[in-house]
Each structure stands twice: as structure tokens, then as C-alpha cells.
Design an enzyme around this catalytic site. Structure first.
Site, short mmCIF file in Angstrom:
data_model
loop_
_atom_site.label_atom_id
_atom_site.label_comp_id
_atom_site.label_asym_id
_atom_site.label_seq_id
_atom_site.Cartn_x
_atom_site.Cartn_y
_atom_site.Cartn_z
N THR A 16 34.11 55.39 17.73
CA THR A 16 34.35 56.32 16.10
C THR A 16 33.56 56.75 15.01
O THR A 16 32.95 57.51 14.77
CB THR A 16 35.39 55.43 15.18
OG1 THR A 16 36.34 55.68 16.24
CG2 THR A 16 35.41 56.22 14.45
N LYS A 37 42.13 61.61 18.08
CA LYS A 37 42.53 60.34 18.69
C LYS A 37 44.27 59.99 19.28
O LYS A 37 44.72 59.89 18.60
CB LYS A 37 42.93 59.30 17.53
CG LYS A 37 42.28 57.77 17.88
CD LYS A 37 41.65 57.02 18.47
CE LYS A 37 41.29 55.95 18.99
NZ LYS A 37 40.04 54.97 19.39
N1 LIG Z 1 25.71 52.20 13.64
C1 LIG Z 1 26.85 50.87 13.13
N2 LIG Z 1 26.89 50.74 11.79
C2 LIG Z 1 27.13 49.94 11.56
N3 LIG Z 1 28.24 50.02 11.24
C3 LIG Z 1 28.38 50.05 13.07
C4 LIG Z 1 28.50 50.76 13.50
N4 LIG Z 1 28.45 51.01 15.19
C5 LIG Z 1 29.89 50.19 14.86
N5 LIG Z 1 29.60 49.89 13.50
C6 LIG Z 1 31.20 48.33 13.25
O1 LIG Z 1 31.35 48.11 14.36
C7 LIG Z 1 32.98 48.02 15.03
C8 LIG Z 1 32.84 48.58 15.96
O2 LIG Z 1 32.70 50.10 15.98
P1 LIG Z 1 33.50 51.73 15.94
O3 LIG Z 1 34.67 50.91 15.48
O4 LIG Z 1 32.72 52.72 15.94
O5 LIG Z 1 33.70 50.86 18.45
P2 LIG Z 1 34.48 51.65 18.75
O6 LIG Z 1 34.50 52.12 19.77
O7 LIG Z 1 35.15 53.37 18.36
O8 LIG Z 1 35.85 51.03 18.69
P3 LIG Z 1 37.39 51.17 19.16
O9 LIG Z 1 37.31 51.31 20.74
O10 LIG Z 1 38.28 50.07 18.46
O11 LIG Z 1 37.61 52.55 19.33
C9 LIG Z 1 33.49 48.60 13.49
O12 LIG Z 1 33.24 47.52 12.65
C10 LIG Z 1 32.46 49.63 13.11
O13 LIG Z 1 31.93 49.74 11.84
MG LIG Z 2 37.03 53.61 17.66
#
Ligand SMILES: Nc1ncnc2c1ncn2[C@@H]1O[C@H](COP(=O)(O)OP(=O)(O)OP(=O)(O)O)[C@@H](O)[C@H]1O
Ligand SMILES: [Mg+2]
Length: 248
Positions: A16, A37
Site C-alpha cells: 500500500t 483494491k
Molecule cells: N516505508 C514505510 N514506512 C513506515 N511504515 C511502513 C512502511 N511500509 C510499510 N509500513 C507500515 O507497515 C504496515 C504494512 O504496510 P502496508 O500496509 O503498506 O503493507 P501491505 O503489503 O499493503 O499489506 P496488505 O497485505 O495488508 O495489503 C503498515 O502499518 C504500514 O504503515
Molecule cells: Mg495493502
């Protein structure tokens, strides 16, 4: 209209955040961006999901579209089955994306990794990429264990004839350990695709302006940024075997 599919080496790897970063730079360049999404799991109806994060991080400059929501934090196929709600079909996702007429860029964020099932017929995000004939961006974790998941994902894409655009590390620590440093060299090797960026791991609370700056610094020009792999990756001290020659 360009379409890009964002998947990851697993769940919670930063898909995300990377999706928002790509969208933010495209929007800043004047493009009309829609983030889709298809299946949001693990969130109750009405509560903020991944698209709320995208809207917050981009300052509301991109449009968003969620197609289905299942409250349990499971693969969409399982969550749909258990909830009694209808599962998505790839055809439906394809139609919804193609129906977005007024966009320059559509970014589709999957749930979990590439082969997570959308429905009990075994359709996956890979089938969405095939149906839309869209390239895939793989978001990777930084540390030990990611090379296997990244290589498997690349192999699954290659088997299906889907273009792997590149790999982005979603959250890179300020003080990387040995695996986190060497993985920057090895991710392109094991996937056969370029590393297209490394986002710092401190973007959680960033306001839209800081987020756009971080996206610009952390994403490769292919994704609209000015991140330079030759500078960023030159941080892995090479340990040579004692008898090796430097010109070997
Ligand atoms: N570069 C970053 N800096 C700070 N927090 C991050 C970063 N990347 C991810 N996070 C945090 O880690 C968590 C997971 O990130 P994210 O939601 O982007 O993962 P995702 O792969 O989209 O997860 P999902 O499979 O649930 O869609 C979130 O709380 C997000 O805010
Ligand atoms: Mg996500």
C-alpha cells in the site's frame, strides 16, 4: 491508460505504501491516477482500509476504488467463503478496471502475495495481470528470507508470461543489517528484474508533502522518482576469498 499491478513477497510488506508512492509521483506529474483494491480483507465495513492509507499519504490527489470487502484477515477466497459474501471474479475485476475511462494510470493492489486466491476456482492476482495484460511490480521486504519469496514470485510470473516490471523494497531500515544490505544486490539477481526503489521505513506518519519527497528520493525514474540504484546499492562491502584476484 497505463495499468500496473502491485503485489508483494507476502502480506504487510508495504504494498500500500509503495502503491501510494507510485500514485503520488504520477499525480504530482499531472496524471490522473486511480488506485484499485479489488479485495480488501481484515477490515469491517465502513472502517478505513488500504485505500484510506493511499488517500491520506497522497493528500487525496488520487481516486480510489474498492470492489469487495471481507472482514476476516484471510485470503480473499477463504474470507469470502466464510463470510457468505460473493467472491470476486477476475472477469469482474478486469471489467471494473477497463471501465475507468478518465485515468492516465491505474494501479491495482493485490491482497497478500501473487498466488493468493481470489475465489474457490483458484483465480489469483496473476490472472488479473494476464487479463489486463499489465506489468507487475513486486514489493519486497528488506531482510533475510526475502530472496526465496522474490525468486518464487518472479518464476511464477515468468511461467505465465507476465512482465515483471521490477522490485521495490517497501520499508528499508535506517541501520540495515548484513542481509538487508546484501539483498539490495541480490534481489535483481534472483528475480531477473531491476530494483526500482527502496523506501525508508519511517514513512508511517508522513504528511503528503514529506511523503511525495520520500517517494521521489526512493523510487527509480521508471516510477517517476530520482532514486539512483548505482549510488544506493554501492554499500555492500565485498568479502573476497583469500586467494582471489581482483581481475579474476
Ligand atoms: N516505508 C514505510 N514506512 C513506515 N511504515 C511502513 C512502511 N511500509 C510499510 N509500513 C507500515 O507497515 C504496515 C504494512 O504496510 P502496508 O500496509 O503498506 O503493507 P501491505 O503489503 O499493503 O499489506 P496488505 O497485505 O495488508 O495489503 C503498515 O502499518 C504500514 O504503515
Ligand atoms: Mg495493502
Amino acid at each position: 491508460m497505463r495499468t500496473m499491478i502491485v503485489t508483494g513477497t507476502g502480506t504487510g510488506v508495504g504494498k500500500t505504501v509503495v502503491t501510494a508512492a507510485v500514485a503520488a509521483l504520477a499525480a504530482a506529474a499531472g496524471e490522473r491516477v486511480v488506485v484499485v483494491k479489488p479485495a480488501q480483507t481484515g477490515i469491517e465495513p465502513g472502517a478505513p482500509g488500504d485505500l484510506a492509507d493511499v488517500e491520506r499519504l497522497t493528500g487525496g490527489r488520487v481516486a480510489t476504488l474498492e470492489l469487495a470487502r471481507y472482514p476476516e484477515p484471510l485470503a480473499p477466497a477463504t474470507a469470502a467463503r466464510r463470510s457468505g459474501l460473493p467472491p470476486l471474479r477476475v472477469e469482474e475485476i478486469e471489467k471494473s478496471v477497463r471501465a475507468i475511462g478518465d485515468a492516465d494510470l491505474v494501479v491495482v493492489e493485490g491482497a497478500g502475495g501473487l498466488l493468493v486466491r481470489i475465489n474457490d476456482d483458484g483465480e489469483t492476482l496473476a490472472d488479473v495481470a494476464t487479463a489486463l495484460d499489465a506489468p507487475v511490480l513486486v514489493v519486497a521486504t528488506a531482510g533475510l528470507g526475502v530472496l526465496n519469496a522474490a525468486a518464487l514470485t518472479a518464476e511464477a510470473l515468468a511461467t505465465r508470461g507476465i512482465r515483471l516490471e521490477g522490485v521495490v523494497v517497501g520499508a528499508y531500515p535506517a541501520e540495515p543489517d548484513l542481509a538487508e544490505r546484501t539483498n539490495l544486490d541480490d534481489l535483481p539477481e534472483v528475480t531477473g528484474a531491476p530494483l526500482l526503489g527502496v523506501l525508508p521505513a519511517d514513512l508511517g506518519g508522513a504528511d503528503p508533502e514529506d511523503f511525495e519527497t520520500a517517494a521521489r528520493c526512493g523510487l527509480h525514474p521508471v516510477l517517476g522518482g530520482r532514486w539512483d540504484a548505482t549510488v544506493a546499492v554501492r554499500q555492500t562491502p565485498t568479502v573476497r576469498p583469500p586467494n582471489s584476484r581482483s581481475d579474476a
